[in-house]
Design an enzyme around this catalytic site. Structure first.
Site, PDB file in Angstrom:
ATOM      1  N   TRP A  99       0.829  -1.212   0.000  1.00  0.00           N
ATOM      2  CA  TRP A  99       0.000   0.000   0.000  1.00  0.00           C
ATOM      3  C   TRP A  99       0.857   1.254   0.000  1.00  0.00           C
ATOM      4  CZ3 TRP A  99      -4.574  -0.613  -1.756  1.00  0.00           C
ATOM      5  CH2 TRP A  99      -5.181  -1.877  -1.641  1.00  0.00           C
ATOM      6  N   ASP A 162      -1.870   6.683   6.274  1.00  0.00           N
ATOM      7  CA  ASP A 162      -2.888   5.744   5.831  1.00  0.00           C
ATOM      8  C   ASP A 162      -3.126   4.772   6.990  1.00  0.00           C
ATOM      9  OD1 ASP A 162      -4.411   3.719   4.760  1.00  0.00           O
ATOM     10  OD2 ASP A 162      -3.104   3.323   3.052  1.00  0.00           O
ATOM     11  N   LYS A 186     -12.594  -2.106   6.898  1.00  0.00           N
ATOM     12  CA  LYS A 186     -11.806  -3.027   7.705  1.00  0.00           C
ATOM     13  C   LYS A 186     -12.199  -2.943   9.186  1.00  0.00           C
ATOM     14  CE  LYS A 186      -8.086  -2.493   4.358  1.00  0.00           C
ATOM     15  NZ  LYS A 186      -8.174  -3.796   3.698  1.00  0.00           N
TER      16      LYS A 186
END
Length: 349
Positions: A99, A162, A186
């Site tokens: 990511w 993030d 999530k």
């Protein structure tokens, strides 16, 4: 029968939240309709958004000078939208996994980018204090490689984080963070929303963006520049209340540490399973592990699903298995997984 959901995302939601939404699906607040079927300008819908924003501020102790925004497009959109909103000339990225790589590519479309860290992603690279760029970006928890940044340190530039797979699992030090974003699917709710918490002084209302993607305008309009994903925020509001009822972020942190510690111990005590990540950098949310014989991977997945242990197959880029231990995972899930792993090892080793 509800199974144990180890999916990396979209992930499981608390059972009580699903049951509450189920009960209200045909008749919300006595209206004879669902929350999905009425205007987002209705005062009752606006109250849901305001309640969600208020609970976010309370649970994460968000300072008053930070905006709390429900943005569309998910975290992947933020890889481009954040540099477009912050208008940087240069960005530094701490690279700890897949990511981070995506964030690098997004930033490179809009600014000059420098990077600390590279594959293989088994530890957090040493990061010197960053200066001379417009901001530092890092991913707090890499879902694919299972790497967690325990301490980002102090820097002379704004820090963008993030937190998609770790949000609401531990406190955020706002003295070290200027913008935190997280895809909801999530630890927070269903897909379709990205939570953005940003220091208002960073946001540029004149950025050359459509208003629906302009953070300053979203903040000014209560995240309702256009029709927002109402049902997703409605569920988020319920999840936030669930977190509060169970003791808040500190209770979520304790549960995350307890679950991950027991699973890592089972892996480390075995010659059949292994985890490549340095212990100090191991994720509390996503635990990847390899079988000594990868030819047994498919059989492991098949048998685990037969036992109600779902979605353990690892990401295609790294193989093996991955157990995601998000906030909504029931307490009994990890002991059940460990018991299965030990039985599988005993019959296949």
């Amino acid at each position: 029968m509800r199974t144990f959901n180890f999916s990396a995302g979209p992930a499981g939601l608390p059972l009580s939240v699903l049951e509450s939404a189920q009960a209200e699906l045909l008749d919300w607040q006595g209206l004879g309709t669902s929350v999905m079927e009425i205007s987002h300008r209705d005062p009752r819908v606006i109250a849901v958004f305001e309640s969600a924003q208020r609970q976010i501020r309370e649970l994460l102790a968000v300072p008053d000078d930070y905006a709390v925004i429900f943005a569309q497009g998910g975290a992947s959109a933020m890889f481009d939208l954040i540099p477009q909103n912050l208008s940087p000339a240069s960005v530094h990225v701490l690279n700890t996994g897949a990511w981070s790589e995506k964030a690098i590519k997004g930033a490179q479309r809009h600014a000059a980018v420098t990077v600390t860290g590279a594959a293989p992603y088994v530890d957090v690279p040493a990061l010197s204090p960053v200066s001379g760029v417009d901001y530092l970006h890092y991913c707090h928890n890499e879902t694919i490689h299972g790497v967690r940044v325990a301490d980002i340190g102090t820097h002379q530039v704004p820090v963008v984080c993030d937190a998609s797979s770790s949000i609401f699992s531990e406190a955020i030090d706002w003295s070290r963070h200027d913008l935190v974003y997280a895809g909801a699917q999530k630890n927070l709710g269903p897909s379709g929303v990205c939570l953005v918490i940003a220091k208002r002084s960073l946001l540029n209302a004149d950025a050359a963006l459509a208003p629906v993607f302009n953070f300053a305008k979203l903040d000014a309009e209560g995240s309702m520049v256009n029709t927002p994903p109402v049902f997703a925020v409605y569920l988020i509001e319920k999840v936030l209340a669930w977190i509060t009822q169970r003791g808040g972020v500190s209770a979520m942190k304790a549960a995350a540490q307890r679950r991950s510690t027991s699973l890592y111990a089972a892996i480390d005590q075995s010659d059949f399973y292994s985890n490549p990540v340095a212990p100090a950098a191991r994720s509390w949310m996503n635990v990847p592990f390899l079988l000594a014989n990868p030819d047994l991977d498919a059989e492991f997945v098949r048998q685990s699903e037969a036992q109600g242990l779902m979605f353990l197959k690892g990401h295609r880029s790294v193989g093996g298995m991955r157990a995601s231990l998000y906030n909504a995972l029931p307490d009994a899930a990890v002991p059940a997984l460990i018991q299965f792993m030990q039985h599988f090892e005993a019959t296949r080793a």
